[in-house]
Design an enzyme around this catalytic site. Structure first.
Site, PDB file in Angstrom:
ATOM      1  N   GLY A  12       0.825  -1.219   0.000  1.00  0.00           N
ATOM      2  CA  GLY A  12       0.000   0.000   0.000  1.00  0.00           C
ATOM      3  C   GLY A  12       0.854   1.261   0.000  1.00  0.00           C
ATOM      4  O   GLY A  12       2.079   1.196  -0.139  1.00  0.00           O
ATOM      5  N   ILE A  14       1.655   3.751   2.329  1.00  0.00           N
ATOM      6  CA  ILE A  14       2.678   3.954   3.362  1.00  0.00           C
ATOM      7  C   ILE A  14       3.543   2.700   3.493  1.00  0.00           C
ATOM      8  O   ILE A  14       4.754   2.775   3.672  1.00  0.00           O
ATOM      9  CB  ILE A  14       2.028   4.357   4.701  1.00  0.00           C
ATOM     10  CG1 ILE A  14       1.159   5.601   4.495  1.00  0.00           C
ATOM     11  CG2 ILE A  14       3.095   4.636   5.766  1.00  0.00           C
ATOM     12  CD1 ILE A  14       0.199   5.907   5.612  1.00  0.00           C
ATOM     13  N   ASN A  34      -3.221  -8.498   0.861  1.00  0.00           N
ATOM     14  CA  ASN A  34      -4.279  -9.259   0.170  1.00  0.00           C
ATOM     15  C   ASN A  34      -4.613  -8.655  -1.196  1.00  0.00           C
ATOM     16  O   ASN A  34      -5.527  -9.115  -1.874  1.00  0.00           O
ATOM     17  CB  ASN A  34      -5.540  -9.393   1.034  1.00  0.00           C
ATOM     18  CG  ASN A  34      -6.257  -8.071   1.244  1.00  0.00           C
ATOM     19  OD1 ASN A  34      -5.813  -7.028   0.765  1.00  0.00           O
ATOM     20  ND2 ASN A  34      -7.367  -8.114   1.956  1.00  0.00           N
ATOM     21  N   SER A 128      -3.919   6.718  13.917  1.00  0.00           N
ATOM     22  CA  SER A 128      -4.228   7.968  13.234  1.00  0.00           C
ATOM     23  C   SER A 128      -4.587   9.054  14.238  1.00  0.00           C
ATOM     24  O   SER A 128      -5.145   8.780  15.305  1.00  0.00           O
ATOM     25  CB  SER A 128      -5.421   7.702  12.319  1.00  0.00           C
ATOM     26  OG  SER A 128      -5.998   8.903  11.913  1.00  0.00           O
ATOM     27  N   TYR A 153     -14.384   3.904  10.544  1.00  0.00           N
ATOM     28  CA  TYR A 153     -12.940   3.760  10.273  1.00  0.00           C
ATOM     29  C   TYR A 153     -12.133   4.263  11.469  1.00  0.00           C
ATOM     30  O   TYR A 153     -11.252   3.568  11.989  1.00  0.00           O
ATOM     31  CB  TYR A 153     -12.540   4.539   9.009  1.00  0.00           C
ATOM     32  CG  TYR A 153     -11.053   4.787   8.949  1.00  0.00           C
ATOM     33  CD1 TYR A 153     -10.186   3.744   8.655  1.00  0.00           C
ATOM     34  CD2 TYR A 153     -10.510   6.044   9.254  1.00  0.00           C
ATOM     35  CE1 TYR A 153      -8.809   3.942   8.652  1.00  0.00           C
ATOM     36  CE2 TYR A 153      -9.150   6.251   9.252  1.00  0.00           C
ATOM     37  CZ  TYR A 153      -8.296   5.199   8.958  1.00  0.00           C
ATOM     38  OH  TYR A 153      -6.946   5.401   8.974  1.00  0.00           O
ATOM     39  N   LYS A 157      -9.474   2.292  14.503  1.00  0.00           N
ATOM     40  CA  LYS A 157      -8.124   2.656  14.967  1.00  0.00           C
ATOM     41  C   LYS A 157      -8.104   2.711  16.496  1.00  0.00           C
ATOM     42  O   LYS A 157      -7.183   2.223  17.143  1.00  0.00           O
ATOM     43  CB  LYS A 157      -7.683   4.000  14.371  1.00  0.00           C
ATOM     44  CG  LYS A 157      -7.433   3.929  12.878  1.00  0.00           C
ATOM     45  CD  LYS A 157      -6.237   3.024  12.555  1.00  0.00           C
ATOM     46  CE  LYS A 157      -6.068   2.741  11.096  1.00  0.00           C
ATOM     47  NZ  LYS A 157      -5.153   1.648  10.789  1.00  0.00           N
ATOM     48  N   PHE A 181      -0.470  11.969  11.318  1.00  0.00           N
ATOM     49  CA  PHE A 181      -1.253  13.126  10.905  1.00  0.00           C
ATOM     50  C   PHE A 181      -1.506  12.956   9.395  1.00  0.00           C
ATOM     51  O   PHE A 181      -1.892  11.874   9.005  1.00  0.00           O
ATOM     52  CB  PHE A 181      -0.581  14.414  11.413  1.00  0.00           C
ATOM     53  CG  PHE A 181      -0.878  14.560  12.906  1.00  0.00           C
ATOM     54  CD1 PHE A 181      -0.338  13.647  13.826  1.00  0.00           C
ATOM     55  CD2 PHE A 181      -1.773  15.494  13.371  1.00  0.00           C
ATOM     56  CE1 PHE A 181      -0.684  13.686  15.188  1.00  0.00           C
ATOM     57  CE2 PHE A 181      -2.109  15.547  14.730  1.00  0.00           C
ATOM     58  CZ  PHE A 181      -1.559  14.653  15.616  1.00  0.00           C
ATOM     59  N   ILE A 220     -12.890  23.866  -2.043  1.00  0.00           N
ATOM     60  CA  ILE A 220     -12.357  23.979  -0.668  1.00  0.00           C
ATOM     61  C   ILE A 220     -13.541  23.925   0.290  1.00  0.00           C
ATOM     62  O   ILE A 220     -14.459  24.763   0.210  1.00  0.00           O
ATOM     63  CB  ILE A 220     -11.543  25.275  -0.497  1.00  0.00           C
ATOM     64  CG1 ILE A 220     -10.292  25.216  -1.395  1.00  0.00           C
ATOM     65  CG2 ILE A 220     -11.163  25.485   0.966  1.00  0.00           C
ATOM     66  CD1 ILE A 220      -9.369  26.413  -1.269  1.00  0.00           C
ATOM     67  N   PHE A 221     -13.490  22.946   1.168  1.00  0.00           N
ATOM     68  CA  PHE A 221     -14.649  22.677   2.027  1.00  0.00           C
ATOM     69  C   PHE A 221     -14.736  23.659   3.192  1.00  0.00           C
ATOM     70  O   PHE A 221     -14.284  23.381   4.290  1.00  0.00           O
ATOM     71  CB  PHE A 221     -14.601  21.242   2.545  1.00  0.00           C
ATOM     72  CG  PHE A 221     -14.591  20.196   1.460  1.00  0.00           C
ATOM     73  CD1 PHE A 221     -15.349  20.352   0.298  1.00  0.00           C
ATOM     74  CD2 PHE A 221     -13.816  19.041   1.579  1.00  0.00           C
ATOM     75  CE1 PHE A 221     -15.337  19.393  -0.706  1.00  0.00           C
ATOM     76  CE2 PHE A 221     -13.795  18.073   0.586  1.00  0.00           C
ATOM     77  CZ  PHE A 221     -14.558  18.252  -0.568  1.00  0.00           C
ATOM     78  N   ARG A 234      -4.382  21.495   8.903  1.00  0.00           N
ATOM     79  CA  ARG A 234      -3.891  20.125   9.114  1.00  0.00           C
ATOM     80  C   ARG A 234      -2.370  20.118   9.215  1.00  0.00           C
ATOM     81  O   ARG A 234      -1.706  21.058   8.803  1.00  0.00           O
ATOM     82  CB  ARG A 234      -4.280  19.219   7.929  1.00  0.00           C
ATOM     83  CG  ARG A 234      -5.771  18.999   7.743  1.00  0.00           C
ATOM     84  CD  ARG A 234      -6.347  18.083   8.799  1.00  0.00           C
ATOM     85  NE  ARG A 234      -7.758  17.833   8.579  1.00  0.00           N
ATOM     86  CZ  ARG A 234      -8.747  18.639   8.968  1.00  0.00           C
ATOM     87  NH1 ARG A 234      -8.475  19.768   9.600  1.00  0.00           N
ATOM     88  NH2 ARG A 234      -9.999  18.328   8.728  1.00  0.00           N
ATOM     89  N   ASP A 301     -15.755  17.007   9.217  1.00  0.00           N
ATOM     90  CA  ASP A 301     -14.433  17.644   9.214  1.00  0.00           C
ATOM     91  C   ASP A 301     -14.123  18.282  10.568  1.00  0.00           C
ATOM     92  O   ASP A 301     -15.003  18.801  11.248  1.00  0.00           O
ATOM     93  CB  ASP A 301     -14.339  18.716   8.120  1.00  0.00           C
ATOM     94  CG  ASP A 301     -13.500  18.274   6.941  1.00  0.00           C
ATOM     95  OD1 ASP A 301     -12.786  17.260   7.075  1.00  0.00           O
ATOM     96  OD2 ASP A 301     -13.565  18.930   5.894  1.00  0.00           O
TER      97      ASP A 301
HETATM   98  N1  UDP Z   1     -10.277  19.374   1.579  1.00  0.00           N
HETATM   99  C1  UDP Z   1     -10.818  20.316   0.708  1.00  0.00           C
HETATM  100  N2  UDP Z   1     -11.139  19.915  -0.545  1.00  0.00           N
HETATM  101  C2  UDP Z   1     -10.939  18.649  -1.000  1.00  0.00           C
HETATM  102  C3  UDP Z   1     -10.383  17.685  -0.113  1.00  0.00           C
HETATM  103  C4  UDP Z   1     -10.068  18.089   1.172  1.00  0.00           C
HETATM  104  O1  UDP Z   1     -11.016  21.478   1.067  1.00  0.00           O
HETATM  105  O2  UDP Z   1     -11.258  18.366  -2.153  1.00  0.00           O
HETATM  106  C5  UDP Z   1      -9.913  19.796   2.939  1.00  0.00           C
HETATM  107  C6  UDP Z   1     -10.634  19.035   4.036  1.00  0.00           C
HETATM  108  O3  UDP Z   1     -11.858  19.667   4.330  1.00  0.00           O
HETATM  109  C7  UDP Z   1      -9.629  19.137   5.175  1.00  0.00           C
HETATM  110  C8  UDP Z   1      -8.270  19.160   4.486  1.00  0.00           C
HETATM  111  O4  UDP Z   1      -8.541  19.523   3.132  1.00  0.00           O
HETATM  112  O5  UDP Z   1      -9.788  20.341   5.845  1.00  0.00           O
HETATM  113  C9  UDP Z   1      -7.571  17.825   4.518  1.00  0.00           C
HETATM  114  O6  UDP Z   1      -8.489  16.842   4.080  1.00  0.00           O
HETATM  115  P1  UDP Z   1      -8.067  15.335   3.838  1.00  0.00           P
HETATM  116  O7  UDP Z   1      -9.286  14.603   3.368  1.00  0.00           O
HETATM  117  O8  UDP Z   1      -6.868  15.312   2.966  1.00  0.00           O
HETATM  118  O9  UDP Z   1      -7.601  14.849   5.267  1.00  0.00           O
HETATM  119  P2  UDP Z   1      -8.378  14.750   6.674  1.00  0.00           P
HETATM  120  O10 UDP Z   1      -9.697  15.417   6.583  1.00  0.00           O
HETATM  121  O11 UDP Z   1      -8.463  13.295   6.916  1.00  0.00           O
HETATM  122  O12 UDP Z   1      -7.489  15.450   7.633  1.00  0.00           O
END
Ligand code: UDP
Length: 343
Positions: A12, A14, A34, A128, A153, A157, A181, A220-221, A234, A301
């Site tokens: 995989g 990592i 697997n 994680s 998920y 962990k 992280f 961007i969320f 992050r 998130d």
């Molecule tokens: N994120 C985003 N747009 C995307 C994918 C992720 O804005 O298309 C943001 C997400 O909301 C988070 C950050 O990027 O704040 C990292 O997201 P990721 O899914 O990579 O990792 P995790 O949420 O598991 O820390």
């Protein structure tokens, strides 16, 4: 360290980077996988990078007999275990919780049963930072309280850590659980990286796919989070640095004289970057623009999470070597390698 290092899930993302670092440092990895989320081709790529083809067996860890067979045929030869094998998609785990619980817990339990039976003591587990949920304090230390998981998920962990802790006390198994992280980037050869089927699951592959024009815009969320620029923060860690953390951890178990047989360490860069900072850094580093738009917040998130890595640096002697530029450039080179292969 004499003997083989059993690497579960060693083909995989990592796992494969860890196998490369193990071989480069003179260790002898024995990979089991697997192939549910990887291909045998990764083995060839590892050979191209290192000049050595590691031993590989296709094994379904949920089947204890298959796993026992690996321990039987390598009796007295396995010096330690690095356990990556797991299903790992947050969204999918919400839709298929039973598959996630069964797969991740059964394989870990079977592995521990075999370690007990064949008297293999050291194990490094891939955990994680998701176990901290929306953390009570920043940066997050190993003493920051663990929260109920938001996804099945994440819960696997947390539960696996509990199982490992109890088994370590009862069965003389020595555990280091590494709380990752956000791993990003790829090997400098651009021969291995994160292979994914379908759309990406993480930010950086979305950035690189947008940069190469595979998608029109990055969404961007959320831009109304309580952070300096309103986007989530992050802690990103280069996958090669993360790979090396496993080797430091394994060595520390083997060399350690103390009898605390379950330890956890945060493995990050120790720096927090917002989504916008990542997008802007990518442009600065590669010269390639990433069109983006703000989209609604993503369910589940966390606003901000980044690590205090003092414990790992002091006790394991590990520290991240790569910069954010290295991470983004290697991710971009990997994206271009995928594009060349028509992926
Ligand atoms: N994120 C985003 N747009 C995307 C994918 C992720 O804005 O298309 C943001 C997400 O909301 C988070 C950050 O990027 O704040 C990292 O997201 P990721 O899914 O990579 O990792 P995790 O949420 O598991 O820390």
């Amino acid at each position: 360290m004499e003997g083989k290092i059993l690497v579960t899930g060693g083909l995989g993302y990592i796992g494969s980077h860890t196998v490369v670092e193990l071989i480069n440092k003179g260790y002898e990895p024995l990979i089991i996988d697997n192939l549910s989320n990887s291909t045998i081709e990764v083995l060839e790529r590892i050979e191209k990078i290192t000049g050595k083809r590691p031993e590989f067996q296709q094994v379904e860890m949920r089947d204890k007999e298959q796993l026992q067979e690996v321990f039987w045929s390598n009796n007295q030869k396995i010096a330690g275990v690095i356990h990556f094998a797991a299903v790992l998609l947050v969204g999918e785990s919400v839709e298929q919780p039973l598959h996630y619980y069964y797969n991740n817990l059964a394989s870990t339990i079977n592995l521990l049963e075999c370690m007990k039976e064949f008297e293999v003591k050291p194990i490094v587990f891939s955990s994680s930072c998701t176990v901290y949920g929306n953390p009570d304090e920043l940066p997050v230390t190993e003493n920051t309280s663990v929260k109920p998981a938001v996804s099945p998920y994440g819960n696997t962990k947390k539960i696996c850590e509990d199982i490992l802790k109890d088994a370590s006390h009862a069965h003389d198994i020595n555990v280091i659980s590494l709380r990752y992280f956000n791993p990003i980037g790829a090997h400098e050869s651009a021969l291995i990286g994160e292979f994914q089927q379908g759309p990406p699951h993480h930010l950086v592959p979305y950035i690189t796919e947008t940069a190469r024009g595979k998608r029109k815009k990055l969404g961007i969320f959320g831009n109304d989070w309580n952070t300096t620029d309103g986007t989530c923060v992050r802690d990103y860690i280069h996958v090669v640095d993360l790979a090396n953390a496993h080797i430091f951890a394994l060595k520390s178990i083997v060399e350690s004289n103390d009898h605390d047989d379950f330890k956890v360490y945060n493995i990050g860069s120790g720096q927090g970057y917002s989504v916008l900072e990542m997008v802007n850094s990518f442009k600065k580093t590669t010269g390639v623009d990433v069109p983006y738009e703000f989209a609604p917040r993503r369910a589940g998130d966390v606003e901000a999470v980044y690590a205090d890595i003092t414990k790992a640096t002091k006790e394991l002697g590990w520290k991240p070597e790569k910069t954010l530029d290295d991470m983004l450039l290697s991710a971009w080179e990997w994206e271009n390698a995928l594009a060349k292969e028509g992926k």
